[in-house]
Enzyme design. Sequence first.
Site, mmCIF file in Angstrom:
data_model
loop_
_atom_site.group_PDB
_atom_site.id
_atom_site.type_symbol
_atom_site.label_atom_id
_atom_site.label_comp_id
_atom_site.label_asym_id
_atom_site.label_seq_id
_atom_site.Cartn_x
_atom_site.Cartn_y
_atom_site.Cartn_z
ATOM 1 N N SER A 121 27.946 32.671 51.665
ATOM 2 C CA SER A 121 29.397 32.492 52.401
ATOM 3 C C SER A 121 29.123 32.466 53.891
ATOM 4 C CB SER A 121 30.306 33.545 52.018
ATOM 5 O OG SER A 121 30.874 33.699 51.118
ATOM 6 N N SER A 131 32.994 31.717 51.888
ATOM 7 C CA SER A 131 34.322 32.343 52.045
ATOM 8 C C SER A 131 34.504 32.465 53.757
ATOM 9 C CB SER A 131 34.225 33.850 51.185
ATOM 10 O OG SER A 131 33.237 34.693 51.914
ATOM 11 N N LYS A 184 34.767 37.807 61.262
ATOM 12 C CA LYS A 184 35.590 37.712 59.752
ATOM 13 C C LYS A 184 36.108 38.909 59.369
ATOM 14 C CE LYS A 184 34.008 36.526 55.036
ATOM 15 N NZ LYS A 184 32.905 36.181 54.027
HETATM 16 N N1 GLN Z 1 31.154 31.572 46.991
HETATM 17 C C1 GLN Z 1 30.548 32.766 46.521
HETATM 18 C C2 GLN Z 1 31.444 33.562 45.759
HETATM 19 O O1 GLN Z 1 32.534 33.165 45.676
HETATM 20 C C3 GLN Z 1 30.020 33.535 47.580
HETATM 21 C C4 GLN Z 1 30.585 34.290 48.317
HETATM 22 C C5 GLN Z 1 30.299 35.117 49.635
HETATM 23 O O2 GLN Z 1 29.025 34.903 49.926
HETATM 24 N N2 GLN Z 1 30.937 36.094 50.128
HETATM 25 O O3 GLN Z 1 31.262 34.756 45.227
#
Ligand code: GLN
Length: 461
Positions: free
Chosen positions: A157, A133, A58
């Site tokens: 995420s 994400s 990532k």
């Molecule tokens: N969807 C969550 C957010 O927008 C989690 C993001 C993540 O785990 N990086 O913060």
Amino acid sequence: MPQATPIPSDVVARIARVEERGVNATLAFEADTVLQQARALAERPETTALDGLALGIKDNICTLEYPTTCASRMLEGYRSPYEATAVSRLKAAGGIIACKTNLDEFAMGSSTEHSAFGRVEHPLVPDRVPGGSSGGSAALVAAGAVEAALGSDTGGSVRQPAAFCGVVGFKPSYGRVSRHGLVAFGSSLDQIGVFASSVTRAASIVGVISGRDPSDATCRDLDPVQPALERRDLRGLVVGFPEEYFPADLDPAIRAACDKTIRALRDAGAAVKAVSLPHAALAVPCYYVIAPAEASANLARYDGVRYGNRVPSHELFALYRETRGRGFGDEVRRRIIVGTYVLSSGYYDAYYGRAQIARGKIVGDFAAVFDDGVDVLFTPTTPTLAFKAGECVEDPIAMCRTDVFVCSANLAGIPAVSLPIGRSEGLPIGGQFMGAALADELLLDVAHVVEGLIDGAEEAR
Ligand code: GLN
């Protein structure tokens, strides 16, 4: 553990094929870089644990092979002078850093539509989102382009995109994997996690990247996560399913797949019982105060002076304003504004202080069920199937709701894994198992048995 050795040129062709389809899962990928690593590996006399396994990383995890952009204009072209501990351990174990994967900008989002470099398509159904994400990592593993990938999981995420794309996604306990070289979002929540097409493969990657690291003060002084994966059934195991995670409006196909999984758990000898996590409804509001608060502090360094692509100006305040105004996208700006607000004097007690109290209650709920003899918890990973691109992007509240079952594990620091447990009209369904803090080995052992019980590709009804 035996690993299939991929032919590196095949890896290059596989990634290229996925990207030619327009999936947009990678932010950096060069055939030469891949082949060079493969050649260097071939010259190593000793055999290695990962033996040439191709990995996607990532793009908020620092690598020397490729830039690290966090899918942000702010860091476009940025090359880190050092690499993450997880990355150097993968390389030492014979893994190939094949590409950097697309994400929501600074890992903020649930659909990978907030990337400054274009959205990622769902690998099976192009008009759907892959989740986020870490959407690029999930899509590449699901498409069979790489054998495994790293993501980061601050509030789901890794698990949510794993569920949407139909692969295994594991978030270790807080402190089991070094965060050194992971670009900070919410420092009390962030963990590096793993995507793979099987629990065995995910476990082999976690075994390499986990364990003590003096470069990260929050990394626990513990041995790497090394599950035995020898369990054949679930006899003697107590699985709890929290009622709060099975609401009336849960997608019916997801409910059917969960029911089928619960039957399979019982058939394999587990005692499955309803439990309650009474503060579950606080998880999303609590997360969306704490994560932005920590993000607003962590992202202060991107000012065009210390970090970030500078927009030049003759005046310092204008330089900051222009750099931050142009470098960050809408979602990141929204989080910084919310985070600054909840930490500001006069509002701190009402928001940040209360969120910390709520977090304590969520931690207490989990501790109570695990102290009461429950070994693991089972829940759906997401309340819906992969949604259509464009459906939530203008509605931040709808987007947050997709994290309803996943962000509590980050608040509590406990390990959690999403497994494919069925499909509905071709879209994958994920089931989540959560374990007690630092019980990562047990969780992976259980996930490994469950994976053998369930056909993740079967239509749920
Ligand atoms: N969807 C969550 C957010 O927008 C989690 C993001 C993540 O785990 N990086 O913060």
